[in-house]
Structure formats: C-alpha cells, structure tokens
Design a protein around this motif. Structure first.
Motif, PDB file in Angstrom:
ATOM      1  N   PRO A  96       0.850  -1.352  -0.027  1.00 27.52           N
ATOM      2  CA  PRO A  96       0.073  -0.029  -0.033  1.00 27.52           C
ATOM      3  C   PRO A  96       0.953   1.330   0.000  1.00 27.52           C
ATOM      4  CG  PRO A  96      -0.174  -1.077   1.956  1.00 27.52           C
ATOM      5  CD  PRO A  96       0.786  -1.826   1.154  1.00 27.52           C
ATOM      6  N   PRO A  97       0.296   2.108  -0.339  1.00 29.16           N
ATOM      7  CA  PRO A  97       1.020   3.611  -0.368  1.00 29.16           C
ATOM      8  C   PRO A  97       1.308   4.008   0.950  1.00 29.16           C
ATOM      9  CG  PRO A  97      -0.754   3.909  -1.698  1.00 29.16           C
ATOM     10  CD  PRO A  97      -1.018   2.567  -1.143  1.00 29.16           C
ATOM     11  N   SER A  98       0.775   3.719   1.987  1.00 26.18           N
ATOM     12  CA  SER A  98       1.365   3.852   3.375  1.00 26.18           C
ATOM     13  C   SER A  98       2.482   3.316   3.579  1.00 26.18           C
ATOM     14  CB  SER A  98       0.184   3.312   4.252  1.00 26.18           C
ATOM     15  OG  SER A  98      -0.059   1.945   4.156  1.00 26.18           O
ATOM     16  N   VAL A  99       3.161   2.568   2.985  1.00 31.47           N
ATOM     17  CA  VAL A  99       4.575   2.069   3.133  1.00 31.47           C
ATOM     18  C   VAL A  99       5.415   3.204   3.268  1.00 31.47           C
ATOM     19  CG1 VAL A  99       5.265   1.626   0.612  1.00 31.47           C
ATOM     20  CG2 VAL A  99       6.160   0.136   2.689  1.00 31.47           C
ATOM     21  N   GLY A 100       5.157   4.441   2.397  1.00 30.80           N
ATOM     22  CA  GLY A 100       5.948   5.529   2.509  1.00 30.80           C
ATOM     23  C   GLY A 100       6.027   6.129   3.851  1.00 30.80           C
ATOM     24  N   GLY A 123       9.892   4.884  -2.077  1.00 25.37           N
ATOM     25  CA  GLY A 123      10.846   5.986  -2.308  1.00 25.37           C
ATOM     26  C   GLY A 123      10.812   7.173  -1.277  1.00 25.37           C
ATOM     27  N   ALA A 124       9.734   7.118  -0.458  1.00 27.85           N
ATOM     28  CA  ALA A 124       9.770   7.896   0.693  1.00 27.85           C
ATOM     29  C   ALA A 124      10.334   7.372   2.111  1.00 27.85           C
ATOM     30  CB  ALA A 124       8.233   8.323   0.917  1.00 27.85           C
ATOM     31  N   GLU A 145      11.366   5.568  -8.321  1.00 26.99           N
ATOM     32  CA  GLU A 145      11.310   6.116  -7.113  1.00 26.99           C
ATOM     33  C   GLU A 145      12.275   5.559  -6.050  1.00 26.99           C
ATOM     34  OE1 GLU A 145       8.752   5.836  -8.931  1.00 26.99           O
ATOM     35  OE2 GLU A 145       7.656   7.574  -9.021  1.00 26.99           O
ATOM     36  N   LEU A 146      12.576   4.337  -6.304  1.00 25.82           N
ATOM     37  CA  LEU A 146      13.399   3.483  -5.130  1.00 25.82           C
ATOM     38  C   LEU A 146      14.804   4.374  -5.067  1.00 25.82           C
ATOM     39  CD1 LEU A 146      13.331   1.038  -3.466  1.00 25.82           C
ATOM     40  CD2 LEU A 146      14.445  -0.437  -5.328  1.00 25.82           C
ATOM     41  N   THR A 147      15.248   4.959  -6.139  1.00 27.60           N
ATOM     42  CA  THR A 147      16.478   5.624  -6.124  1.00 27.60           C
ATOM     43  C   THR A 147      16.361   6.791  -5.099  1.00 27.60           C
ATOM     44  OG1 THR A 147      16.084   7.029  -7.916  1.00 27.60           O
ATOM     45  CG2 THR A 147      17.167   5.107  -8.436  1.00 27.60           C
ATOM     46  N   ARG A 148      15.320   7.281  -4.748  1.00 29.92           N
ATOM     47  CA  ARG A 148      15.275   8.404  -3.536  1.00 29.92           C
ATOM     48  C   ARG A 148      15.675   7.748  -2.353  1.00 29.92           C
ATOM     49  NH1 ARG A 148       9.387  10.788  -5.400  1.00 29.92           N
ATOM     50  NH2 ARG A 148       9.904  11.525  -7.693  1.00 29.92           N
ATOM     51  N   CYS A 149      15.807   6.569  -2.029  1.00 28.03           N
ATOM     52  CA  CYS A 149      16.124   5.921  -0.832  1.00 28.03           C
ATOM     53  C   CYS A 149      17.695   6.357  -0.878  1.00 28.03           C
ATOM     54  CB  CYS A 149      15.815   4.480  -0.712  1.00 28.03           C
ATOM     55  SG  CYS A 149      13.996   4.286  -0.765  1.00 28.03           S
ATOM     56  N   GLY A 150      18.046   7.359  -0.298  1.00 30.18           N
ATOM     57  CA  GLY A 150      19.397   7.932  -0.493  1.00 30.18           C
ATOM     58  C   GLY A 150      20.421   7.011   0.563  1.00 30.18           C
ATOM     59  N   ASN A 151      19.795   6.423   1.439  1.00 29.76           N
ATOM     60  CA  ASN A 151      20.820   5.460   2.415  1.00 29.76           C
ATOM     61  C   ASN A 151      20.742   4.124   2.051  1.00 29.76           C
ATOM     62  OD1 ASN A 151      21.429   7.603   4.288  1.00 29.76           O
ATOM     63  ND2 ASN A 151      19.171   7.639   4.977  1.00 29.76           N
ATOM     64  N   LEU A 152      20.122   3.521   1.158  1.00 31.75           N
ATOM     65  CA  LEU A 152      19.949   2.363   0.642  1.00 31.75           C
ATOM     66  C   LEU A 152      21.488   1.752   0.182  1.00 31.75           C
ATOM     67  CD1 LEU A 152      18.058   0.113   0.172  1.00 31.75           C
ATOM     68  CD2 LEU A 152      17.570   0.665  -1.952  1.00 31.75           C
ATOM     69  N   LYS A 153      21.972   0.553   0.954  1.00 30.35           N
ATOM     70  CA  LYS A 153      23.256   0.267   0.596  1.00 30.35           C
ATOM     71  C   LYS A 153      23.312  -1.127   0.339  1.00 30.35           C
ATOM     72  CE  LYS A 153      24.195   0.450   5.637  1.00 30.35           C
ATOM     73  NZ  LYS A 153      24.648   1.255   6.609  1.00 30.35           N
ATOM     74  N   THR A 196       0.563   8.957 -10.025  1.00 32.40           N
ATOM     75  CA  THR A 196      -0.007  10.358  -9.495  1.00 32.40           C
ATOM     76  C   THR A 196       1.240  11.542  -9.737  1.00 32.40           C
ATOM     77  OG1 THR A 196       0.753   9.969  -7.415  1.00 32.40           O
ATOM     78  CG2 THR A 196      -1.276   9.326  -7.769  1.00 32.40           C
ATOM     79  N   SER A 197       2.497  11.306  -9.624  1.00 31.82           N
ATOM     80  CA  SER A 197       3.170  12.338  -9.867  1.00 31.82           C
ATOM     81  C   SER A 197       4.427  11.740 -10.674  1.00 31.82           C
ATOM     82  CB  SER A 197       3.679  12.860  -8.456  1.00 31.82           C
ATOM     83  OG  SER A 197       4.329  11.696  -7.760  1.00 31.82           O
ATOM     84  N   CYS A 198       5.412  12.597 -11.154  1.00 34.60           N
ATOM     85  CA  CYS A 198       6.433  12.302 -12.065  1.00 34.60           C
ATOM     86  C   CYS A 198       7.340  11.620 -11.256  1.00 34.60           C
ATOM     87  CB  CYS A 198       7.129  13.652 -12.532  1.00 34.60           C
ATOM     88  SG  CYS A 198       8.443  13.333 -13.492  1.00 34.60           S
ATOM     89  N   SER A 199       8.135  10.691 -11.682  1.00 32.40           N
ATOM     90  CA  SER A 199       9.324   9.885 -11.135  1.00 32.40           C
ATOM     91  C   SER A 199      10.335  10.672 -10.888  1.00 32.40           C
ATOM     92  CB  SER A 199       9.489   8.513 -11.629  1.00 32.40           C
ATOM     93  OG  SER A 199       8.402   7.844 -12.020  1.00 32.40           O
ATOM     94  N   VAL A 200      10.551  11.520 -11.677  1.00 35.69           N
ATOM     95  CA  VAL A 200      11.852  12.309 -11.661  1.00 35.69           C
ATOM     96  C   VAL A 200      11.936  13.564 -10.971  1.00 35.69           C
ATOM     97  CG1 VAL A 200      13.579  13.079 -13.333  1.00 35.69           C
ATOM     98  CG2 VAL A 200      12.430  11.200 -13.903  1.00 35.69           C
ATOM     99  N   CYS A 201      10.789  14.512 -11.307  1.00 38.30           N
ATOM    100  CA  CYS A 201      10.833  15.792 -10.659  1.00 38.30           C
ATOM    101  C   CYS A 201       9.665  15.882  -9.565  1.00 38.30           C
ATOM    102  CB  CYS A 201      10.588  16.922 -11.668  1.00 38.30           C
ATOM    103  SG  CYS A 201       8.770  16.945 -12.447  1.00 38.30           S
ATOM    104  N   GLY A 202       8.906  14.777  -9.374  1.00 38.81           N
ATOM    105  CA  GLY A 202       7.992  14.784  -8.551  1.00 38.81           C
ATOM    106  C   GLY A 202       6.634  15.776  -8.657  1.00 38.81           C
TER     107      GLY A 202
END
Ligand code: ZN
Ligand code: ZN
Length: 269
Positions: A96-100, A123-124, A145-153, A196-202
């Motif tokens: 679900p979107p609530s995972v964000g 990505g949130a 949007e997974l690339t927005r998880c900046g701490n993912l290692k 609902t929104s752009c994957s790149v610019c949001g």
C-alpha cells in the motif's frame, strides 16, 4: 490470480509431498514470464502482470494494520510477511502507499513474497538501508522512485527474474506514453496500478499524460530495471545513464530494444 499463466491455482497442501511444507506453496502463485527451461531465441514478448490488488482481502487488511503498527512504534526492521498466514501472504500482490510512512525502517524484508509490483511511495522510506525482496518470483521490475532512498546500501534481489537481467537478457515490456485512462491505469499495460506524480521531478502528471521509460541502474547491491513515469520528455532527458553492461539510455521496452549479449542464454545458430 495470474491471468497470463494458464496454470491452475494451487491451494493448500495439494503438492505438499513434492515441494515440502504445504504452507510455503500456499503463500505464492506461479509465474511463467521467464521460462528458462525453454529459453526462446529470439525472445518472446513479455508483459506486465495484470493482476490488481484485492483491497478487501484479509491479507491486504492485515498488511495495512502491520504498516500502521510499524509507523506508530518507529521500528527499524519491518518483516510483515512473517506475521501473516500463507493464505494472507498470497493475497498481497503490491504494497500500500502507506509504506511511505515507514520513515524509520532501515531493513525491509519481503522474502518469498507474492508481490508483482511495488508502489512509488517506497521511495519515501528515507532511512531504508537494506532491501530484501529475495525469491519474490513475480517481482520483475521496480519503481524508479526507489532511487530516492538515499541510504540504501544493500539489496538481495533474485536478479535472474528481472527484466533485462545480465544472465538471460529477457526483454522488457513495451511501455506506454500519453494520457492516463480515467480511473486506475491497467497494470497489465502500464505496470503500475496508480500514477500520481512524475518519478523524476515529483511534479504533477498533466493532461498531456505520462512518458514512460525503462532505466537499468544500480540500486544498492543490484542493477535493477527501474520504471520511470515521467511528466515530460525533459524529465526523461534528465535521467542518468544506465548501468554499465546494460542498455545505457532510457528506452521504451519491447522486442526492438537491443541489449548487450546474454551471459548464459543459448544463441541462435
Ligand atoms: Zn511473472
Ligand atoms: Zn517531471
């Protein structure tokens, strides 16, 4: 149910003797998107899984409640599937979107899920460091949007089951562009069941519609096929290059895309 695979659904312990404990088999559906036992050259067209989430299913409702609990207590490790019955696990084909809202979770475990897609809201998850959808046999792509998880290692993805993987180079589904249909897009055609929104610019998706693109990019440990839902050609143009050893530019999928040679697939003679 998997409408693409003309196989019977498997319930309960029907094949328990053949595959071990029946509870495992009861927790996921079969997928024949990549039939590596009969690899076809040239490759056949592939499609997205068309299933839609049954939002009245007990498993879905349980997942919503588990996310609420995890968001409330701020836990760092989230392993929702281990708290579900096999039947419930099978009923969850996306998150679900609530995972964000799980912004404290560092470690997301989705081992052996029945997921066919993930929502862009993943990505949130700003604290996410370890992402483990390993052996989720029907999860063939990921939202950009997974690339927005900046701490993912660290990630453990079953890479031979993803589009364009380096061993077999299965094709990517052909993508769409243009206005979104009224209501929810058909996930069998578009991939996601919501845009609902752009994957790149949001930014918002305008009436002009969506420009979809594939990009194979490194995310944590793995190079993943990432699906971009962009608001414009400019946002597609702003994407970084694809990973080395993969198609280096964003593309629209389909059999016309020329990928680097497969490492393991048989070649035509
Ligand atoms: Zn599949
Ligand atoms: Zn944009």
């Amino acid at each position: 149910m998997n409408e693409q695979a003309p196989r019977p659904q498997v319930f309960g312990n029907r094949f328990a003797d053949a595959v071990g404990p029946g509870d495992i088999r009861a927790s996921y559906d079969l997928c024949s998107c990549f039939d590596y036992a009969h690899v076809q050259v040239p490759a056949r067209q592939v499609r997205f899984h068309p299933e839609r989430q049954d939002t009245s299913a007990p498993g879905w409702l349980h997942m919503l409640a588990l996310i609420d609990d995890a968001a409330a207590d701020g836990r760092e490790v989230f392993r929702p599937l281990v708290e579900m019955s096999p039947e419930e696990r099978r009923q969850v084909i996306t998150l679900p979107p609530s995972v964000g809202r799980l912004t404290a979770v560092k470690h997301l475990v989705l081992y052996r899920s029945n997921l066919v897609r993930l929502p862009p809201e993943i990505g949130a998850m700003a604290s996410l460091e370890v992402f483990e959808p390993y052996t989720s046999q029907r999860l063939h792509w990921f939202p950009y949007e997974l690339t927005r998880c900046g701490n993912l290692k660290s990630s453990t993805v079953s890479t031979r089951l993803i589009f364009g993987n380096i061993k077999y180079r299965p094709p990517f589904p052909a993508l769409m562009q243009g206005p979104l249909p009224p209501g929810s897009p058909d996930p069998g055609l578009w991939g996601p069941d919501s845009v609902t929104s752009c994957s790149v610019c949001g930014g918002p998706i305008t009436e002009w519609g969506v420009r979809q693109a594939w990009l194979s990019a490194r995310v944590a440990t793995d190079v993943l096929p990432l699906l971009v839902n962009a608001c414009s050609d400019a946002c597609v143009g702003a994407l970084p290059p694809g990973a080395e050893g993969h198609v280096r530019v964003p593309h629209s999928g389909g059999l016309g895309v020329v990928q680097p040679e497969a490492r393991d697939a048989p070649r035509p003679r």
